[in-house]
Design a protein around this motif. Sequence first.
Motif, mmCIF file in Angstrom:
data_model
loop_
_atom_site.group_PDB
_atom_site.id
_atom_site.type_symbol
_atom_site.label_atom_id
_atom_site.label_comp_id
_atom_site.label_asym_id
_atom_site.label_seq_id
_atom_site.Cartn_x
_atom_site.Cartn_y
_atom_site.Cartn_z
ATOM 1 N N ARG A 1 0.610 -0.944 0.304
ATOM 2 C CA ARG A 1 -0.396 0.300 -0.351
ATOM 3 C C ARG A 1 1.243 1.215 0.185
ATOM 4 N NH1 ARG A 1 -5.489 -0.852 2.320
ATOM 5 N NH2 ARG A 1 -6.286 -3.190 2.311
ATOM 6 N N LEU A 2 2.121 1.332 -0.176
ATOM 7 C CA LEU A 2 2.489 2.603 0.650
ATOM 8 C C LEU A 2 2.620 3.000 -0.985
ATOM 9 C CD1 LEU A 2 5.459 3.718 2.168
ATOM 10 C CD2 LEU A 2 6.723 1.865 1.160
ATOM 11 N N GLY A 3 3.085 4.412 -0.665
ATOM 12 C CA GLY A 3 3.575 4.904 -2.281
ATOM 13 C C GLY A 3 4.935 5.997 -1.615
ATOM 14 N N ALA A 4 5.209 6.281 -2.994
ATOM 15 C CA ALA A 4 6.599 7.181 -2.818
ATOM 16 C C ALA A 4 6.210 8.684 -1.610
ATOM 17 C CB ALA A 4 6.680 7.848 -4.386
ATOM 18 N N GLU B 1 12.209 -1.801 2.120
ATOM 19 C CA GLU B 1 11.188 -2.155 1.269
ATOM 20 C C GLU B 1 11.096 -0.417 1.232
ATOM 21 O OE1 GLU B 1 10.956 -4.543 -1.194
ATOM 22 O OE2 GLU B 1 12.973 -5.967 -0.192
ATOM 23 N N ALA B 2 10.702 -0.122 2.696
ATOM 24 C CA ALA B 2 10.247 1.175 1.726
ATOM 25 C C ALA B 2 11.305 2.324 1.337
ATOM 26 C CB ALA B 2 9.466 1.618 3.887
ATOM 27 N N ILE B 3 12.079 2.459 1.725
ATOM 28 C CA ILE B 3 13.463 3.325 1.121
ATOM 29 C C ILE B 3 13.113 2.731 -0.691
ATOM 30 C CG2 ILE B 3 15.301 3.864 0.889
ATOM 31 C CD1 ILE B 3 15.339 3.142 3.616
ATOM 32 N N LYS B 4 13.285 1.387 -0.652
ATOM 33 C CA LYS B 4 13.051 1.047 -2.523
ATOM 34 C C LYS B 4 11.987 2.242 -2.685
ATOM 35 C CE LYS B 4 14.490 -2.689 -2.703
ATOM 36 N NZ LYS B 4 13.700 -5.038 -3.024
ATOM 37 N N LYS B 5 11.060 1.981 -2.625
ATOM 38 C CA LYS B 5 9.742 2.712 -3.466
ATOM 39 C C LYS B 5 9.558 4.009 -3.038
ATOM 40 C CE LYS B 5 5.703 0.686 -3.207
ATOM 41 N NZ LYS B 5 4.636 -0.802 -3.012
#
Length: 146
Positions: free
Chosen positions: A64-67, A81-85
């Motif tokens: 669900r995470l967006g940039a 993973e958050a940073i990668k996205k």
Amino acid sequence: MKIWVDADACPVVLKDILCRAAERTGVFVTFVANQFIRLPPSRYIKFIQVGRGVDIADNEIVLRLGAGDLVITGDIPLAAEAIKKGGYALNHRGEMYTANNIRECLNMRDFMDTLRSSGIETGGLSALSQSDRQSFANELDKFLSK
């Protein structure tokens, strides 16, 4: 911008800080956990309960995470993973994970896992101190004011 909270391991005091920040700023905060957690009623605060299992909540957050979104977690692979996205990640002690430091954090985590699997007692993290809580609140406020 939204805030995603890996809520299974998030200390209650930090949940309170996040809920107050949501109300104060109007930023949407979503807590994701595999068990029910009590949250105050608010149009800015949401809860998603996922099934039990390793990394189920983490996977839901990544999905669900967006940039530009912020993830609150102590889980270093989730932060990576958050940073990668294109997102950001803040740990429970008020330290931001960044593209510059995440590789080192992952390497240290893997090293400590290797030691533990070899039978070496590495100890755990100390309890969250008042200073840690203040650092978390300050870093969150700094991020939200950007």
